[in-house]
Motif scaffolding. Sequence first.
Motif, PDB file in Angstrom:
ATOM      1  N   GLU A 150       0.820  -1.222   0.000  1.00  0.00           N
ATOM      2  CA  GLU A 150       0.000   0.000   0.000  1.00  0.00           C
ATOM      3  C   GLU A 150       0.849   1.265   0.000  1.00  0.00           C
ATOM      4  N   LYS A 151       2.052   1.195   0.595  1.00  0.00           N
ATOM      5  CA  LYS A 151       2.924   2.372   0.647  1.00  0.00           C
ATOM      6  C   LYS A 151       3.574   2.682  -0.700  1.00  0.00           C
ATOM      7  N   HIS A 152       3.679   1.685  -1.581  1.00  0.00           N
ATOM      8  CA  HIS A 152       4.382   1.863  -2.856  1.00  0.00           C
ATOM      9  C   HIS A 152       3.519   1.457  -4.045  1.00  0.00           C
ATOM     10  N   PRO A 153       2.437   2.172  -4.321  1.00  0.00           N
ATOM     11  CA  PRO A 153       1.626   1.819  -5.492  1.00  0.00           C
ATOM     12  C   PRO A 153       2.406   2.076  -6.780  1.00  0.00           C
ATOM     13  N   ARG A 154       2.010   1.390  -7.825  1.00  0.00           N
ATOM     14  CA  ARG A 154       2.664   1.599  -9.126  1.00  0.00           C
ATOM     15  C   ARG A 154       2.413   3.026  -9.587  1.00  0.00           C
ATOM     16  N   PRO A 155       3.402   3.640 -10.238  1.00  0.00           N
ATOM     17  CA  PRO A 155       3.202   5.014 -10.733  1.00  0.00           C
ATOM     18  C   PRO A 155       2.054   5.067 -11.742  1.00  0.00           C
ATOM     19  N   VAL A 156       1.308   6.128 -11.678  1.00  0.00           N
ATOM     20  CA  VAL A 156       0.181   6.322 -12.577  1.00  0.00           C
ATOM     21  C   VAL A 156       0.712   6.684 -13.957  1.00  0.00           C
ATOM     22  N   TRP A 157       0.116   6.118 -14.982  1.00  0.00           N
ATOM     23  CA  TRP A 157       0.525   6.422 -16.348  1.00  0.00           C
ATOM     24  C   TRP A 157       0.276   7.895 -16.607  1.00  0.00           C
ATOM     25  N   THR A 158       1.265   8.571 -17.196  1.00  0.00           N
ATOM     26  CA  THR A 158       1.116   9.990 -17.509  1.00  0.00           C
ATOM     27  C   THR A 158       1.011  10.172 -19.021  1.00  0.00           C
ATOM     28  N   LYS A 159       0.410  11.246 -19.389  1.00  0.00           N
ATOM     29  CA  LYS A 159       0.223  11.579 -20.796  1.00  0.00           C
ATOM     30  C   LYS A 159       1.586  11.806 -21.456  1.00  0.00           C
ATOM     31  N   PRO A 160       1.808  11.249 -22.643  1.00  0.00           N
ATOM     32  CA  PRO A 160       3.091  11.464 -23.322  1.00  0.00           C
ATOM     33  C   PRO A 160       3.312  12.947 -23.615  1.00  0.00           C
ATOM     34  N   LYS A 161       4.602  13.324 -23.691  1.00  0.00           N
ATOM     35  CA  LYS A 161       4.905  14.726 -23.954  1.00  0.00           C
ATOM     36  C   LYS A 161       4.449  15.124 -25.354  1.00  0.00           C
ATOM     37  N   LYS A 162       4.227  16.401 -25.508  1.00  0.00           N
ATOM     38  CA  LYS A 162       3.798  16.945 -26.790  1.00  0.00           C
ATOM     39  C   LYS A 162       4.863  16.674 -27.852  1.00  0.00           C
TER      40      LYS A 162
END
Length: 119
Positions: free
Chosen positions: A26-38
């Motif tokens: 619970e302390k280390h959730p997977r990083p949330v996918w972020t939108k690719p750069k422009k």
Amino acid sequence: MPTAAPRPCSHPGCHVLVRDGTGRCEKHPRPVWTKPKKAATKRITGRRLQRMREELFRQNPLCVRCQELGLVALATQRDHIVSLEEGGEDNPANTQGLCDEHHEEKSLAERLRGRTRGR
């Protein structure tokens, strides 16, 4: 129904056992996918580019950086003042003429900034 065998959290250095099969506590959730750069601005190519280079070198045939240093050298490279990768436009207002040496120096600095920006 059997549950997944307990395994250590996959976050480096965390040894908490995880039983739900996700691989993370619970302390280390997977990083949330972020939108690719422009995407970078599309480069002008072909005859239009040739005309723009000719016009640039006709207006100022000397290297801009050499002139700043009090030197005289022909401009051989059409350079973007603000690189396309960094959000610059591919238009005459964002271009300058540089000699090979200064163009290589500026391009190296831009590549190094791009590497550190990606971290």
